[in-house]
Enzyme design. Structure first.
Site, PDB file in Angstrom:
ATOM      1  N   CYS A   2       0.812  -1.223   0.000  1.00 15.65           N
ATOM      2  CA  CYS A   2       0.000   0.000   0.000  1.00 15.65           C
ATOM      3  C   CYS A   2       0.843   1.270   0.000  1.00 15.65           C
ATOM      4  O   CYS A   2       1.971   1.269   0.466  1.00 15.65           O
ATOM      5  CB  CYS A   2      -0.811   0.099   1.280  1.00 15.65           C
ATOM      6  SG  CYS A   2      -1.923  -1.240   1.527  1.00 15.65           S
ATOM      7  N   ARG A  27       1.978   0.848  -5.889  1.00 12.03           N
ATOM      8  CA  ARG A  27       2.105   0.073  -4.655  1.00 12.03           C
ATOM      9  C   ARG A  27       0.829  -0.688  -4.300  1.00 12.03           C
ATOM     10  O   ARG A  27       0.815  -1.477  -3.352  1.00 12.03           O
ATOM     11  CB  ARG A  27       2.458   0.991  -3.482  1.00 12.03           C
ATOM     12  CG  ARG A  27       3.768   1.714  -3.673  1.00 12.03           C
ATOM     13  CD  ARG A  27       4.008   2.640  -2.518  1.00 12.03           C
ATOM     14  NE  ARG A  27       4.308   1.912  -1.300  1.00 12.03           N
ATOM     15  CZ  ARG A  27       5.515   1.600  -0.867  1.00 12.03           C
ATOM     16  NH1 ARG A  27       6.556   1.939  -1.568  1.00 12.03           N
ATOM     17  NH2 ARG A  27       5.683   0.951   0.255  1.00 12.03           N
ATOM     18  N   TRP A  75      -3.527  -2.328  -1.145  1.00  6.03           N
ATOM     19  CA  TRP A  75      -3.291  -3.664  -1.669  1.00  6.03           C
ATOM     20  C   TRP A  75      -3.623  -4.588  -0.497  1.00  6.03           C
ATOM     21  O   TRP A  75      -2.847  -4.718   0.438  1.00  6.03           O
ATOM     22  CB  TRP A  75      -1.829  -3.809  -2.105  1.00  6.03           C
ATOM     23  CG  TRP A  75      -1.555  -5.088  -2.792  1.00  6.03           C
ATOM     24  CD1 TRP A  75      -1.789  -5.398  -4.099  1.00  6.03           C
ATOM     25  CD2 TRP A  75      -0.999  -6.268  -2.205  1.00  6.03           C
ATOM     26  NE1 TRP A  75      -1.420  -6.681  -4.348  1.00  6.03           N
ATOM     27  CE2 TRP A  75      -0.932  -7.245  -3.217  1.00  6.03           C
ATOM     28  CE3 TRP A  75      -0.567  -6.602  -0.919  1.00  6.03           C
ATOM     29  CZ2 TRP A  75      -0.446  -8.529  -2.992  1.00  6.03           C
ATOM     30  CZ3 TRP A  75      -0.086  -7.879  -0.694  1.00  6.03           C
ATOM     31  CH2 TRP A  75      -0.016  -8.822  -1.722  1.00  6.03           C
ATOM     32  N   ASN A 100       0.105   1.161   6.286  1.00  6.33           N
ATOM     33  CA  ASN A 100       0.761   0.267   5.345  1.00  6.33           C
ATOM     34  C   ASN A 100       1.432  -0.807   6.183  1.00  6.33           C
ATOM     35  O   ASN A 100       2.224  -0.489   7.065  1.00  6.33           O
ATOM     36  CB  ASN A 100       1.791   1.082   4.539  1.00  6.33           C
ATOM     37  CG  ASN A 100       2.638   0.230   3.627  1.00  6.33           C
ATOM     38  OD1 ASN A 100       2.397  -0.964   3.471  1.00  6.33           O
ATOM     39  ND2 ASN A 100       3.622   0.844   3.021  1.00  6.33           N
ATOM     40  N   GLY A 101       1.078  -2.063   5.956  1.00  8.39           N
ATOM     41  CA  GLY A 101       1.706  -3.145   6.695  1.00  8.39           C
ATOM     42  C   GLY A 101       0.694  -4.149   7.212  1.00  8.39           C
ATOM     43  O   GLY A 101      -0.425  -4.231   6.710  1.00  8.39           O
ATOM     44  N   GLU A 483      24.267 -17.666 -13.505  1.00  9.82           N
ATOM     45  CA  GLU A 483      23.936 -16.249 -13.669  1.00  9.82           C
ATOM     46  C   GLU A 483      25.214 -15.447 -13.968  1.00  9.82           C
ATOM     47  O   GLU A 483      25.208 -14.554 -14.814  1.00  9.82           O
ATOM     48  CB  GLU A 483      23.223 -15.738 -12.402  1.00  9.82           C
ATOM     49  CG  GLU A 483      22.894 -14.267 -12.381  1.00  9.82           C
ATOM     50  CD  GLU A 483      22.022 -13.774 -13.528  1.00  9.82           C
ATOM     51  OE1 GLU A 483      21.461 -14.594 -14.278  1.00  9.82           O
ATOM     52  OE2 GLU A 483      21.948 -12.547 -13.706  1.00  9.82           O
ATOM     53  N   LYS A 487      25.863 -13.266 -17.363  1.00 10.95           N
ATOM     54  CA  LYS A 487      26.248 -11.838 -17.380  1.00 10.95           C
ATOM     55  C   LYS A 487      27.447 -11.627 -18.285  1.00 10.95           C
ATOM     56  O   LYS A 487      27.475 -10.694 -19.074  1.00 10.95           O
ATOM     57  CB  LYS A 487      26.615 -11.330 -15.972  1.00 10.95           C
ATOM     58  CG  LYS A 487      25.522 -11.055 -14.988  1.00 10.95           C
ATOM     59  CD  LYS A 487      24.560  -9.989 -15.347  1.00 10.95           C
ATOM     60  CE  LYS A 487      23.478 -10.559 -16.168  1.00 10.95           C
ATOM     61  NZ  LYS A 487      22.204 -10.864 -15.794  1.00 10.95           N
ATOM     62  N   GLU A 490      26.449 -11.953 -21.934  1.00  7.53           N
ATOM     63  CA  GLU A 490      25.562 -10.884 -22.401  1.00  7.53           C
ATOM     64  C   GLU A 490      26.309  -9.603 -22.730  1.00  7.53           C
ATOM     65  O   GLU A 490      26.034  -8.973 -23.742  1.00  7.53           O
ATOM     66  CB  GLU A 490      24.526 -10.540 -21.306  1.00  7.53           C
ATOM     67  CG  GLU A 490      23.382 -11.501 -21.194  1.00  7.53           C
ATOM     68  CD  GLU A 490      22.427 -11.105 -20.062  1.00  7.53           C
ATOM     69  OE1 GLU A 490      21.221 -11.044 -20.299  1.00  7.53           O
ATOM     70  OE2 GLU A 490      22.904 -10.865 -18.927  1.00  7.53           O
ATOM     71  N   HIS A 506      33.519 -34.866 -15.781  1.00  3.47           N
ATOM     72  CA  HIS A 506      32.692 -35.625 -16.716  1.00  3.47           C
ATOM     73  C   HIS A 506      32.670 -34.979 -18.099  1.00  3.47           C
ATOM     74  O   HIS A 506      31.765 -35.233 -18.892  1.00  3.47           O
ATOM     75  CB  HIS A 506      31.267 -35.768 -16.168  1.00  3.47           C
ATOM     76  CG  HIS A 506      31.225 -36.536 -14.888  1.00  3.47           C
ATOM     77  ND1 HIS A 506      31.340 -37.910 -14.837  1.00  3.47           N
ATOM     78  CD2 HIS A 506      31.138 -36.117 -13.603  1.00  3.47           C
ATOM     79  CE1 HIS A 506      31.305 -38.302 -13.573  1.00  3.47           C
ATOM     80  NE2 HIS A 506      31.187 -37.231 -12.797  1.00  3.47           N
ATOM     81  N   LYS A 605      15.504  -5.471 -23.538  1.00  2.79           N
ATOM     82  CA  LYS A 605      14.883  -5.592 -22.215  1.00  2.79           C
ATOM     83  C   LYS A 605      13.435  -5.996 -22.425  1.00  2.79           C
ATOM     84  O   LYS A 605      12.839  -5.611 -23.425  1.00  2.79           O
ATOM     85  CB  LYS A 605      14.958  -4.213 -21.549  1.00  2.79           C
ATOM     86  CG  LYS A 605      14.707  -4.228 -20.068  1.00  2.79           C
ATOM     87  CD  LYS A 605      15.986  -4.426 -19.322  1.00  2.79           C
ATOM     88  CE  LYS A 605      15.770  -4.661 -17.860  1.00  2.79           C
ATOM     89  NZ  LYS A 605      16.848  -5.449 -17.273  1.00  2.79           N
TER      90      LYS A 605
HETATM   91  N1  HGA Z   1      -3.198  -4.692   6.273  1.00  2.00           N
HETATM   92  C1  HGA Z   1      -3.801  -3.530   5.678  1.00  2.00           C
HETATM   93  C2  HGA Z   1      -2.774  -2.762   4.866  1.00  2.00           C
HETATM   94  C3  HGA Z   1      -2.261  -3.588   3.750  1.00  2.00           C
HETATM   95  C4  HGA Z   1      -0.996  -3.122   3.100  1.00  2.00           C
HETATM   96  O1  HGA Z   1      -0.145  -2.433   3.611  1.00  2.00           O
HETATM   97  N2  HGA Z   1      -0.790  -3.629   1.872  1.00  2.00           N
HETATM   98  O2  HGA Z   1       0.355  -3.352   1.192  1.00  2.00           O
HETATM   99  C5  HGA Z   1      -4.989  -3.901   4.821  1.00  2.00           C
HETATM  100  O3  HGA Z   1      -5.180  -5.062   4.451  1.00  2.00           O
HETATM  101  O4  HGA Z   1      -5.765  -3.005   4.535  1.00  2.00           O
END
Ligand code: HGA
Length: 610
Positions: A2, A27, A75, A100-101, A483, A487, A490, A506, A605
């Site tokens: 989020c 985000r 999110w 957020n979290g 990898e 590199k 490439e 072998h 890319k």
């Molecule tokens: N846990 C909260 C915030 C989610 C979040 O930070 N997502 O990246 C929720 O579910 O709303």
């Protein structure tokens, strides 16, 4: 994850918040909302399901006017994406909060607060925090003190911003495990998850540190650390454009991106791990249920991402005890395959538009896999949109065609996923804590490796006039060797082949002579003694060895063996760290050869064609 944004200003904040959200939309974009304390000291709120544009329409029709406000693009981790679960969350009519979290102990707190008479209107963990702060506010009468008291009860990861209509001249913010930056203005101040959100209003930023709590007013920013001691955080100026589309002080994007790794690995961990645990809900609301039922993992990817998948196979089988297969997408999609029951389809792509990987995902969705998890760097890409679960790497734009920071952040995300899966399969808590602690050390260890740049540059001279090379590794370092070889191919156009060190005799040993440099990665694990024997096999044939070895692994510099001593690294996280010297080696060889480092011939890319 989020995005949050907040502003306290003399001017109306709605436009600032909306623009901030648009810039943070990468985000999270399942819903968005904002709360503004208006001129009559009321908290007004608007929330909409879907993208920020839906919220913009709503607040254009019914503006929220005021000088203090917070906003959020979500999110979901707890509770489906819906209007009632969208942030800001409120306790009563006056206190609003964005978060957020993840609050790990939200259920326990929710039960407690319910018993005390608080009414819940959402399924989120965030609403618990709103009521908890309100509870303390009623006792303490000051928002700052209430937030300070409430966070002592929280377990998990959070960045919070809180406003209360009774205190219309400030917001209180804090962080623990999720990012938060303060934007410093003139007669106005701001906060956000990412400085990019605030670039239209300021270019001066203060990065809060873990445990910080701050009181943000128009003309002051007061910060206290975890212990309650007043602290100053440095103000840094954002160099416009230096972050993504600009090489800044670096000669090539690739070098800049190699040097960004400590920062982006850390960013990929943010909000997903505490000091000792993985927050599995950071993988999505359905993660717990899904991980409980996974009996097999099928990884699909191309190029560098395929190597990340190969490392993950070692982790998944060792830590989670779940069988794992890895295959390149272009092979997988064109053969008949047998799907084991309860298989998780895991696809990895930097761009999220890799044609073969996408086609494999689309097939897989029809073929009866349990679910699809994407590890990807580009929000909103096809892969992200079409997968059931997503772990975004936080590498930021990768411009150099040869992937560097995308790979190490993919590994970081894959290790976090592995630990979450492993917990459902009996990984002991102390083992998880040991590995999470080791993961926290990785950004610092990568910085230590970057400090060895001059020595690696020196080493690269031996490759300049060579046409072929071998890369050796054992166990989870074999994909690291692959990898490293990729590199070198490439960007320097030197033919490089990777072998598991035990395969040397072998066949490939026949190629070894003084014209064939052999690069080896040797962390100090239980395979190191076997690896040393392989090195002797090379030396006995006149081959020149370049060894990147853990300083405690006992590999000595001798005639024909050039050793670069690396810091001691946990065996599980070693593939992330050991990748970095190989990136630098290829880079310097390419620079010496004068190739086009960022845009090597014949390559592109984001491979959106088959
Ligand atoms: N846990 C909260 C915030 C989610 C979040 O930070 N997502 O990246 C929720 O579910 O709303």
């Amino acid at each position: 994850m989020c995005g949050i944004v907040g502003a306290v200003s003399e001017r109306d904040v709605q436009g600032i918040l909306l623009e901030g959200l648009r810039r943070l939309e990468y985000r999270g974009y399942d819903s968005a909302g904002m709360a503004v304390v208006n001129g009559s000291n009321q908290t007004q709120r608007a929330r909409e399901v879907g993208k920020v544009a839906a919220l913009a329409d709503a607040v254009t029709a019914h503006p929220l006017e005021g000088h203090l406000g917070i906003a959020h693009t979500r999110w979901a981790t707890h509770g489906v994406p819906s209007q009632v679960n969208a942030h800001p969350h409120m306790s009563g009519e006056r206190l609003a909060i964005v978060h957020n979290g993840i609050i790990e102990n939200y259920q326990e707190l929710r039960d407690e607060l319910k018993a005390e008479g608080f009414e819940f209107t959402s399924q989120t963990d965030t609403e618990v925090v709103a009521h908890l702060i309100e509870k303390h506010y009623r006792k303490l009468g000051k928002l700052y003190d209430a937030v300070k008291a409430a966070i002592t009860r929280l377990r998990g990861a959070y960045a919070l911003s809180v406003v209360h209509a009774d205190e219309p001249d400030h917001m209180v913010v804090c962080r623990e495990g999720s990012p938060l930056v303060v934007g410093v203005g003139i007669g106005e101040n701001f906060i956000a998850s990412d400085q990019l959100a605030l670039l239209p209003v300021t270019d001066r930023f203060m990065f809060l540190e873990e445990g910080d709590i701050a009181d943000i007013r128009r003309n002051s920013i007061e910060i206290h650390d975890r212990e309650g001691t007043p602290v100053e955080r440095d103000i840094t100026r954002f160099e416009h454009g230096a972050d993504s589309a600009d090489k800044g002080e670096y000669r090539h994007f690739m070098l800049k991106e190699i040097y960004e790794q400590p920062k982006v690995i850390k960013a990929t961990m943010e909000g997903r791990v505490t000091g000792s645990r993985v927050l599995e809900q950071a993988l999505g609301t359905e993660a717990a249920n899904l991980l409980d039922n996974v009996r097999h993992v099928q990884i699909i990817a191309c190029g560098t991402s395929y190597h990340a998948g190969m490392v993950a196979r070692y982790w998944i089988e060792e830590l989670a005890g779940v069988p794992c297969s890895v295959e390149v997408a272009s092979e997988f999609r064109y053969r008949k395959h047998v799907i084991q029951p309860d298989t998780l389809f895991l696809c990895i792509s930097q761009s999220g538009e890799t044609a073969d990987t996408l086609a494999a995902l689309r097939q897989a969705k029809k073929a009866g896999f349990r679910a699809a998890l994407a590890i990807c760097n580009v929000p909103g890409s096809s892969l992200v949109r079409e997968s059931d679960l997503v772990i975004m790497t936080q590498a930021g734009p990768e411009i150099g065609v040869a992937s560097t920071k995308a790979f190490t952040t993919q590994l970081t995300a894959l290790l976090i996923f592995t630990l979450a899966l492993a917990r459902h399969n009996g990984l002991a808590e102390d083992k998880e804590a040991e590995i999470v602690k080791a993961l926290h050390l990785v950004p610092g260890q990568v910085s230590d490796i970057l400090a060895l740049n001059a020595g690696i540059e020196e080493m690269s001279k031996a490759f300049m006039d060579k046409f072929h090379s071998l890369f050796l590794g054992r166990g989870s370092q074999f994909p690291v060797a692959m990898e490293g070889a990729l590199k070198l191919k490439e960007i320097s156009y030197i033919h490089a082949e990777a072998y598991p060190a035990g395969e040397l005799k072998h066949g490939p040993l026949a190629l070894v002579d003084s014209e064939m440099p052999v690069v080896t990665v040797a962390p100090n694990n239980d395979l190191v003694e076997k690896l040393k024997s392989n090195l002797e096999e090379v030396r006995a044939r006149g081959g020149e060895l370049f060894v990147f070895a853990d300083k405690s692994a006992g590999v000595q510099e001798e005639e024909g063996i050039h050793v670069m001593q690396l810091p001691e690294v946990h065996e599980i996280t070693a593939p992330i760290v050991y990748t970095v010297p190989l990136q630098l080696l290829s880079y310097h060889v390419a620079v010496l050869k004068g190739t086009d480092v960022d845009q090597p011939r014949n390559l592109a890319k984001s491979v959106t064609v088959e």
